[in-house]
Motif scaffolding. Sequence first.
Motif, PDB file in Angstrom:
ATOM      1  N   VAL A 152       0.874  -1.168   0.000  1.00  0.00           N
ATOM      2  CA  VAL A 152       0.000   0.000   0.000  1.00  0.00           C
ATOM      3  C   VAL A 152       0.917   1.225   0.000  1.00  0.00           C
ATOM      4  N   PRO A 153       1.055   1.915  -1.127  1.00  0.00           N
ATOM      5  CA  PRO A 153       2.017   3.022  -1.217  1.00  0.00           C
ATOM      6  C   PRO A 153       1.707   4.140  -0.222  1.00  0.00           C
ATOM      7  N   VAL A 154       2.767   4.749   0.297  1.00  0.00           N
ATOM      8  CA  VAL A 154       2.620   5.876   1.220  1.00  0.00           C
ATOM      9  C   VAL A 154       3.896   6.697   1.172  1.00  0.00           C
ATOM     10  N   ARG A 155       3.781   7.974   1.430  1.00  0.00           N
ATOM     11  CA  ARG A 155       4.941   8.854   1.461  1.00  0.00           C
ATOM     12  C   ARG A 155       5.533   8.844   2.867  1.00  0.00           C
ATOM     13  N   VAL A 156       6.825   8.539   2.968  1.00  0.00           N
ATOM     14  CA  VAL A 156       7.534   8.530   4.255  1.00  0.00           C
ATOM     15  C   VAL A 156       8.559   9.658   4.208  1.00  0.00           C
ATOM     16  N   GLY A 157       8.274  10.753   4.881  1.00  0.00           N
ATOM     17  CA  GLY A 157       9.154  11.912   4.772  1.00  0.00           C
ATOM     18  C   GLY A 157       9.180  12.387   3.336  1.00  0.00           C
ATOM     19  N   ASP A 158      10.372  12.406   2.743  1.00  0.00           N
ATOM     20  CA  ASP A 158      10.506  12.832   1.346  1.00  0.00           C
ATOM     21  C   ASP A 158      10.719  11.646   0.414  1.00  0.00           C
ATOM     22  N   ARG A 159      10.335  10.424   0.860  1.00  0.00           N
ATOM     23  CA  ARG A 159      10.582   9.232   0.055  1.00  0.00           C
ATOM     24  C   ARG A 159       9.297   8.420  -0.113  1.00  0.00           C
ATOM     25  N   ASP A 160       9.254   7.664  -1.208  1.00  0.00           N
ATOM     26  CA  ASP A 160       8.114   6.812  -1.498  1.00  0.00           C
ATOM     27  C   ASP A 160       8.316   5.461  -0.831  1.00  0.00           C
ATOM     28  N   GLY A 161       7.481   5.173   0.139  1.00  0.00           N
ATOM     29  CA  GLY A 161       7.540   3.895   0.824  1.00  0.00           C
ATOM     30  C   GLY A 161       6.237   3.142   0.653  1.00  0.00           C
ATOM     31  N   TYR A 162       6.031   2.135   1.511  1.00  0.00           N
ATOM     32  CA  TYR A 162       4.780   1.391   1.430  1.00  0.00           C
ATOM     33  C   TYR A 162       4.555   0.610   2.722  1.00  0.00           C
ATOM     34  N   TRP A 163       3.258   0.367   3.000  1.00  0.00           N
ATOM     35  CA  TRP A 163       2.855  -0.573   4.045  1.00  0.00           C
ATOM     36  C   TRP A 163       2.845  -1.970   3.442  1.00  0.00           C
ATOM     37  N   VAL A 164       3.097  -2.984   4.270  1.00  0.00           N
ATOM     38  CA  VAL A 164       2.937  -4.376   3.852  1.00  0.00           C
ATOM     39  C   VAL A 164       1.791  -4.956   4.676  1.00  0.00           C
ATOM     40  N   THR A 165       0.783  -5.481   4.008  1.00  0.00           N
ATOM     41  CA  THR A 165      -0.415  -5.961   4.688  1.00  0.00           C
ATOM     42  C   THR A 165      -1.056  -7.068   3.873  1.00  0.00           C
ATOM     43  N   THR A 166      -1.979  -7.792   4.479  1.00  0.00           N
ATOM     44  CA  THR A 166      -2.748  -8.798   3.756  1.00  0.00           C
ATOM     45  C   THR A 166      -4.054  -8.222   3.223  1.00  0.00           C
ATOM     46  N   ASP A 167      -4.351  -6.978   3.553  1.00  0.00           N
ATOM     47  CA  ASP A 167      -5.604  -6.345   3.130  1.00  0.00           C
ATOM     48  C   ASP A 167      -5.298  -4.905   2.753  1.00  0.00           C
ATOM     49  N   ALA A 168      -5.422  -4.585   1.470  1.00  0.00           N
ATOM     50  CA  ALA A 168      -5.114  -3.235   1.011  1.00  0.00           C
ATOM     51  C   ALA A 168      -5.983  -2.185   1.684  1.00  0.00           C
ATOM     52  N   GLY A 169      -7.149  -2.584   2.179  1.00  0.00           N
ATOM     53  CA  GLY A 169      -8.009  -1.645   2.887  1.00  0.00           C
ATOM     54  C   GLY A 169      -7.608  -1.429   4.332  1.00  0.00           C
ATOM     55  N   ASP A 170      -6.634  -2.190   4.814  1.00  0.00           N
ATOM     56  CA  ASP A 170      -6.167  -2.084   6.202  1.00  0.00           C
ATOM     57  C   ASP A 170      -4.640  -2.026   6.205  1.00  0.00           C
ATOM     58  N   PRO A 171      -4.056  -0.861   5.928  1.00  0.00           N
ATOM     59  CA  PRO A 171      -2.589  -0.762   5.876  1.00  0.00           C
ATOM     60  C   PRO A 171      -1.907  -1.206   7.167  1.00  0.00           C
ATOM     61  N   LEU A 172      -2.596  -1.095   8.307  1.00  0.00           N
ATOM     62  CA  LEU A 172      -1.983  -1.456   9.587  1.00  0.00           C
ATOM     63  C   LEU A 172      -1.984  -2.964   9.834  1.00  0.00           C
ATOM     64  N   ASN A 173      -2.573  -3.744   8.928  1.00  0.00           N
ATOM     65  CA  ASN A 173      -2.465  -5.208   8.970  1.00  0.00           C
ATOM     66  C   ASN A 173      -2.935  -5.781  10.305  1.00  0.00           C
ATOM     67  N   GLN A 174      -4.104  -5.333  10.748  1.00  0.00           N
ATOM     68  CA  GLN A 174      -4.715  -5.816  11.988  1.00  0.00           C
ATOM     69  C   GLN A 174      -3.815  -5.641  13.205  1.00  0.00           C
ATOM     70  N   GLY A 175      -3.013  -4.593  13.193  1.00  0.00           N
ATOM     71  CA  GLY A 175      -2.188  -4.286  14.364  1.00  0.00           C
ATOM     72  C   GLY A 175      -0.780  -4.837  14.314  1.00  0.00           C
ATOM     73  N   ASN A 176      -0.466  -5.694  13.340  1.00  0.00           N
ATOM     74  CA  ASN A 176       0.915  -6.167  13.138  1.00  0.00           C
ATOM     75  C   ASN A 176       1.451  -5.412  11.924  1.00  0.00           C
ATOM     76  N   SER A 177       1.915  -4.193  12.152  1.00  0.00           N
ATOM     77  CA  SER A 177       2.114  -3.222  11.068  1.00  0.00           C
ATOM     78  C   SER A 177       3.544  -3.239  10.554  1.00  0.00           C
ATOM     79  N   TYR A 178       3.670  -3.183   9.223  1.00  0.00           N
ATOM     80  CA  TYR A 178       4.975  -3.112   8.566  1.00  0.00           C
ATOM     81  C   TYR A 178       5.005  -1.863   7.684  1.00  0.00           C
ATOM     82  N   LEU A 179       6.030  -1.051   7.857  1.00  0.00           N
ATOM     83  CA  LEU A 179       6.222   0.148   7.043  1.00  0.00           C
ATOM     84  C   LEU A 179       7.653   0.140   6.525  1.00  0.00           C
ATOM     85  N   ARG A 180       7.816   0.265   5.204  1.00  0.00           N
ATOM     86  CA  ARG A 180       9.155   0.233   4.594  1.00  0.00           C
ATOM     87  C   ARG A 180       9.378   1.475   3.750  1.00  0.00           C
ATOM     88  N   TRP A 181      10.656   1.872   3.670  1.00  0.00           N
ATOM     89  CA  TRP A 181      11.009   2.995   2.806  1.00  0.00           C
ATOM     90  C   TRP A 181      12.506   2.937   2.490  1.00  0.00           C
TER      91      TRP A 181
END
Length: 327
Positions: A152-181
């Motif tokens: 799920v793409p997201v802007r992290v500061g000045d860089r293009d990052g993304y969430w990793v989830t099993t449901d694109a409608g829930d970027p936080l992945n039911q509370g086990n959240s992954y954010l990469r950039w």
Amino acid sequence: MTDTELSTMLKELADRPAPPPRIDVDRARRIGGRRRRARTTALVIGCAAVVTAAGLTAVSVFRPTPPPAPAAVLPKPAPLAPAPTDDPLATKASFGWLPEPITGIEYGRGGHGDYALAIGRGDLPPMIWLAVYDQEPPLDRRHDMGGRAVRVPVRVGDRDGYWVTTDAGDPLNQGNSYLRWPTADGRWAELNAYYLALPDLQQVLLRVAGEVTFANRAVPLPLHIDSLPGTFRVADISLWRRPDSDGVPWRAVLQYSSNGALATITVSLPGGQADGLGKPVCTTKNGLKACVAIDHPQAAGVDSQTLLDRITLLGPDESKWTTHVIG
């Protein structure tokens, strides 16, 4: 080629039977809901790409293709300073701002990876793990998303990052959240947060990520060791802050392997438990307790008491801890 020859070839191509379909229609009908819509969308996009490619190929027969433009050469960022060699615990990244439930920061290196961990209190303390990878990790790097991981793409500061989830409608992945950039030096950073319940949690984690700094930094430790045998290799080094489970505010654990043996040094406030294998030998000095346990002293080349005698304890005041740990 004449117009007549071209017409004949096109007619022969049209008369040939179409290839068998590659889609199992019955199976596709059994798949409902969002997965069917997702597959349908992917199929439409794929077909559109094939049609577009075919059109471009047909045009290219009659129109020369311009040579590709040379790839732009981007300037390489300056390399980070190397980690110190006399401190067995160093971090590749450091937290800046952290939310209120977080009460301490742990660090680790070795078999469980190199990480910084922002942690709170309680039986299930809130945790925000921070790790840095030389290359972008696999999408489901822990293999616990059942093949359903999506970005799920997201802007992290000045860089293009993304969430990793099993449901694109829930970027936080039911509370086990992954954010990469991506970092400025071409590596990849990841936050993994859980047991963390806050309003606007997405914005909280984005702020945490945006204020992370990247540099190799030695982590001060509460001891100095005169020397280690030349055969000692780092197995796991950690600085823990889990008073609710350990009974002491923090513990420093240094584990080394040597010729198949395991040597473990544990330093804490009095009352802390010794880690490792083998019978520990302990001492209490300068307000701290140190224990050494070696499961096979002959293979390690040193016994527990001899190694303990090489340790100087620096006291509970963390401002007096050192990054010059060995030698």
